[in-house]
Design a protein around this motif. Sequence first.
Motif, short mmCIF file in Angstrom:
data_model
loop_
_atom_site.label_atom_id
_atom_site.label_comp_id
_atom_site.label_asym_id
_atom_site.label_seq_id
_atom_site.Cartn_x
_atom_site.Cartn_y
_atom_site.Cartn_z
N THR A 193 0.86 -1.18 0.00
CA THR A 193 0.00 0.00 0.00
C THR A 193 0.90 1.23 0.00
N PHE A 194 0.39 2.34 -0.53
CA PHE A 194 1.22 3.54 -0.54
C PHE A 194 0.36 4.80 -0.52
N GLU A 195 0.93 5.82 0.08
CA GLU A 195 0.34 7.15 0.13
C GLU A 195 1.39 8.14 -0.34
N LYS A 196 0.95 9.35 -0.62
CA LYS A 196 1.87 10.41 -1.01
C LYS A 196 1.84 11.52 0.04
N THR A 197 3.02 12.02 0.37
CA THR A 197 3.12 13.16 1.28
C THR A 197 3.87 14.28 0.56
N GLU A 198 3.34 15.49 0.64
CA GLU A 198 3.94 16.62 -0.06
C GLU A 198 3.99 17.85 0.85
N THR A 199 5.10 18.57 0.74
CA THR A 199 5.31 19.78 1.53
C THR A 199 5.99 20.82 0.66
N THR A 200 5.53 22.06 0.74
CA THR A 200 6.19 23.14 0.02
C THR A 200 7.17 23.85 0.94
N THR A 201 8.23 24.37 0.33
CA THR A 201 9.21 25.17 1.05
C THR A 201 9.59 26.38 0.19
N ALA A 202 10.44 27.25 0.75
CA ALA A 202 10.93 28.43 0.04
C ALA A 202 9.76 29.26 -0.52
N ASN A 203 8.83 29.59 0.38
CA ASN A 203 7.66 30.39 0.00
C ASN A 203 6.87 29.74 -1.13
N ARG A 204 6.71 28.43 -1.02
CA ARG A 204 5.91 27.61 -1.93
C ARG A 204 6.50 27.49 -3.33
N THR A 205 7.79 27.74 -3.47
CA THR A 205 8.42 27.61 -4.78
C THR A 205 9.01 26.22 -5.01
N ARG A 206 9.10 25.41 -3.95
CA ARG A 206 9.64 24.05 -4.07
C ARG A 206 8.66 23.07 -3.46
N LEU A 207 8.50 21.96 -4.13
CA LEU A 207 7.61 20.91 -3.65
C LEU A 207 8.42 19.65 -3.34
N ASP A 208 8.44 19.25 -2.08
CA ASP A 208 9.01 17.97 -1.70
C ASP A 208 7.90 16.93 -1.77
N SER A 209 8.07 15.91 -2.60
CA SER A 209 7.02 14.94 -2.86
C SER A 209 7.56 13.53 -2.67
N ASP A 210 6.97 12.80 -1.73
CA ASP A 210 7.47 11.47 -1.39
C ASP A 210 6.35 10.45 -1.34
N TRP A 211 6.71 9.21 -1.69
CA TRP A 211 5.83 8.06 -1.50
C TRP A 211 6.12 7.42 -0.15
N LEU A 212 5.05 7.08 0.58
CA LEU A 212 5.15 6.32 1.82
C LEU A 212 4.67 4.91 1.49
N ILE A 213 5.59 4.00 1.30
CA ILE A 213 5.28 2.66 0.79
C ILE A 213 5.38 1.65 1.94
N THR A 214 4.26 1.01 2.24
CA THR A 214 4.23 -0.05 3.25
C THR A 214 4.12 -1.38 2.54
N ALA A 215 5.12 -2.23 2.75
CA ALA A 215 5.20 -3.50 2.03
C ALA A 215 5.26 -4.66 3.02
N GLU A 216 4.34 -5.60 2.88
CA GLU A 216 4.29 -6.78 3.76
C GLU A 216 4.78 -8.01 3.02
N LYS A 217 5.58 -8.82 3.72
CA LYS A 217 6.15 -10.02 3.09
C LYS A 217 5.22 -11.21 3.23
#
Length: 217
Positions: A193-217
């Motif tokens: 399963t996965f979700e996306k987390t995003e945060t802006t920085t530098a007065n909203r000129t940069r977007l940090d965008s990451d996947w949060l991936i949970t993997a079960e064996k």
Amino acid sequence: MTSSSTHWDQLHSNPRFRPQYPNDHVVRFMLGSRALLEQGRARFLDIGVGAGRHCKLASDLGFETCGIDASFVGLQHARQRLGETVLLARASMLALPFPDASFQVVLSFGVFYYGTAVEMNQAIAEAHRVLAPGCRALIVSRSVDDYRFGKGKELGRNTFQLEIADTNEFGTVGHFLHAGDIQPYFAAFSRVTFEKTETTTANRTRLDSDWLITAEK
């Protein structure tokens, strides 16, 4: 590992890049993993331990805790923070120095995307190998929507040698994922399963965008 470890040694020499507190998403994942402690021995591995903030959290929660990193300097700071209660080793994400099915919880926060697609796949395979059946891993990786995407020499699909000067990443190789890449990359796992987390920085000129991936064996 030499050139890469040199880069991260320089980074960990700067207190700015040794955060003290665990990431909120990791805190939620670890709190959700506490039921494993009731089933007996529960071992935790942080792949890319850095200065040890997430190992500190896992140890405080009661997990038998291990961490690996390519950076000797990072491991020195982790040892200062963690004392002798945590097993630390200098190693690559591509060749973990542990037997198969050694851990009930595996974490890699912002590490697997530093490399090519082949290297990311190998790191994921190693995480799968050391994870015990029925247990789970949290992998945090960058999406193609991240502002760093495309800022450098293209080495392959969604892979760049970064040429940005506004972070500590100049010269590093970064591999970015589309949502459609995640299932194929984690195909060896029984459930992903996965979700996306995003945060802006530098007065909203940069977007940090990451996947949060949970993997079960």
